[in-house]
Design a protein around this motif. Structure first.
Motif, short mmCIF file in Angstrom:
data_model
loop_
_atom_site.label_atom_id
_atom_site.label_comp_id
_atom_site.label_asym_id
_atom_site.label_seq_id
_atom_site.Cartn_x
_atom_site.Cartn_y
_atom_site.Cartn_z
N ALA A 57 0.84 -1.20 0.00
CA ALA A 57 0.00 0.00 0.00
C ALA A 57 0.87 1.25 0.00
O ALA A 57 0.61 2.21 -0.74
CB ALA A 57 -0.93 -0.01 1.21
N THR A 58 1.91 1.26 0.80
CA THR A 58 2.82 2.39 0.87
C THR A 58 3.56 2.58 -0.46
O THR A 58 3.70 3.70 -0.95
CB THR A 58 3.84 2.20 2.01
OG1 THR A 58 3.12 1.95 3.22
CG2 THR A 58 4.70 3.42 2.20
N LEU A 59 4.00 1.47 -1.02
CA LEU A 59 4.69 1.52 -2.31
C LEU A 59 3.78 2.04 -3.41
O LEU A 59 4.19 2.87 -4.24
CB LEU A 59 5.17 0.12 -2.71
CG LEU A 59 6.62 -0.22 -2.47
CD1 LEU A 59 6.87 -1.68 -2.79
CD2 LEU A 59 7.54 0.67 -3.25
N SER A 60 2.56 1.57 -3.43
CA SER A 60 1.60 1.99 -4.47
C SER A 60 1.40 3.49 -4.46
O SER A 60 1.23 4.11 -5.51
CB SER A 60 0.27 1.26 -4.29
OG SER A 60 0.44 -0.12 -4.54
N ASP A 61 1.43 4.08 -3.27
CA ASP A 61 1.28 5.54 -3.16
C ASP A 61 2.47 6.29 -3.77
O ASP A 61 2.32 7.43 -4.19
CB ASP A 61 1.13 5.96 -1.69
CG ASP A 61 -0.20 5.54 -1.10
OD1 ASP A 61 -1.13 5.23 -1.87
OD2 ASP A 61 -0.29 5.51 0.15
N LYS A 62 3.63 5.67 -3.78
CA LYS A 62 4.84 6.33 -4.27
C LYS A 62 5.10 6.10 -5.76
O LYS A 62 5.90 6.80 -6.36
CB LYS A 62 6.07 5.85 -3.48
CG LYS A 62 5.98 6.04 -1.99
CD LYS A 62 6.15 7.46 -1.57
CE LYS A 62 6.18 7.56 -0.05
NZ LYS A 62 6.04 8.90 0.42
N LEU A 63 4.47 5.09 -6.33
CA LEU A 63 4.70 4.78 -7.74
C LEU A 63 3.94 5.76 -8.62
O LEU A 63 2.77 6.04 -8.38
CB LEU A 63 4.24 3.35 -8.06
CG LEU A 63 5.03 2.22 -7.43
CD1 LEU A 63 4.36 0.89 -7.71
CD2 LEU A 63 6.47 2.21 -7.93
N GLU A 64 4.61 6.28 -9.62
CA GLU A 64 3.97 7.18 -10.58
C GLU A 64 3.88 6.46 -11.91
O GLU A 64 4.88 5.96 -12.43
CB GLU A 64 4.79 8.46 -10.74
CG GLU A 64 4.82 9.30 -9.49
CD GLU A 64 5.71 10.53 -9.65
OE1 GLU A 64 6.01 10.91 -10.79
OE2 GLU A 64 6.11 11.08 -8.60
N ASN A 65 2.67 6.40 -12.48
CA ASN A 65 2.44 5.78 -13.77
C ASN A 65 2.73 4.28 -13.80
O ASN A 65 2.97 3.70 -14.85
CB ASN A 65 3.25 6.47 -14.88
CG ASN A 65 2.96 7.95 -14.95
OD1 ASN A 65 1.82 8.37 -14.82
ND2 ASN A 65 4.00 8.75 -15.14
N TRP A 66 2.76 3.66 -12.62
CA TRP A 66 2.98 2.22 -12.52
C TRP A 66 2.03 1.66 -11.47
O TRP A 66 1.66 2.35 -10.52
CB TRP A 66 4.41 1.91 -12.05
CG TRP A 66 5.45 2.09 -13.09
CD1 TRP A 66 6.16 3.22 -13.34
CD2 TRP A 66 5.90 1.11 -14.03
NE1 TRP A 66 7.03 3.01 -14.38
CE2 TRP A 66 6.89 1.72 -14.82
CE3 TRP A 66 5.58 -0.21 -14.27
CZ2 TRP A 66 7.55 1.05 -15.84
CZ3 TRP A 66 6.24 -0.88 -15.29
CH2 TRP A 66 7.21 -0.25 -16.06
N THR A 67 1.69 0.40 -11.64
CA THR A 67 1.03 -0.33 -10.55
C THR A 67 2.03 -1.37 -10.08
O THR A 67 2.93 -1.77 -10.85
CB THR A 67 -0.26 -1.03 -11.02
OG1 THR A 67 0.07 -1.99 -12.03
CG2 THR A 67 -1.28 -0.03 -11.55
N LEU A 68 1.88 -1.82 -8.88
CA LEU A 68 2.80 -2.80 -8.33
C LEU A 68 2.83 -4.08 -9.18
O LEU A 68 3.90 -4.65 -9.41
CB LEU A 68 2.38 -3.13 -6.89
CG LEU A 68 3.47 -3.48 -5.90
CD1 LEU A 68 4.60 -2.49 -5.91
CD2 LEU A 68 2.90 -3.62 -4.52
N ASN A 69 1.68 -4.49 -9.66
CA ASN A 69 1.61 -5.72 -10.46
C ASN A 69 2.30 -5.60 -11.81
O ASN A 69 2.69 -6.60 -12.39
CB ASN A 69 0.15 -6.15 -10.66
CG ASN A 69 -0.46 -6.64 -9.37
OD1 ASN A 69 0.23 -7.09 -8.47
ND2 ASN A 69 -1.78 -6.54 -9.27
#
Length: 127
Positions: A57-69
């Protein structure tokens, strides 16, 4: 075992766990190949697994133009491991965590991996 080596082994364990249903203990044993385990290795592997939802969840907030998957598996695994250390192991200096993550990407990823991971992780250390 040096912490750098433990992080490399932890990355291999977490990478394996990301694509199998192995229990954590078996994955660790498989990666260690008869070597004795290490408390730091166990802590970062188990901690990353236990805190995966919060980390993601924390990572997803920091990613721009990407999803974790959509992230390549190696980058996703390095990021999870590093974010675990950043969030839950304040005794490890942030600079050390970032440097180790970049080194892991240089060893296990491609030429763009380290720059991408550095960019994402730097958002965790900006104040």
């Amino acid at each position: 075992m040096k912490r750098h080596d433990a992080r490399q082994k932890a990355l291999q364990v977490l990478f394996q766990l990301d694509s199998t249903d192995l229990p954590v203990e078996q994955a660790i044993e498989h990666v260690l190949e008869e070597q004795p385990s290490d408390a730091f290795l166990e802590q970062i592997v188990r901690g990353t697994v236990e805190q995966k939802e919060k980390i993601d969840a924390t990572l997803s907030d920091k990613l721009e133009n990407w999803t974790l998957n959509r992230l390549p598996k190696i980058e996703r695994t390095v990021l999870r491991l590093a974010v675990y250390e950043l969030l839950f192991m304040p005794e490890t200096p942030n600079r050390v965590v970032l440097n180790e993550a970049i080194e892991l990407c240089k060893v296990f990823g491609d030429e763009k991996s380290s720059k991408f991971v550095n960019g994402v992780l730097s958002k965790f250390t900006e104040q």
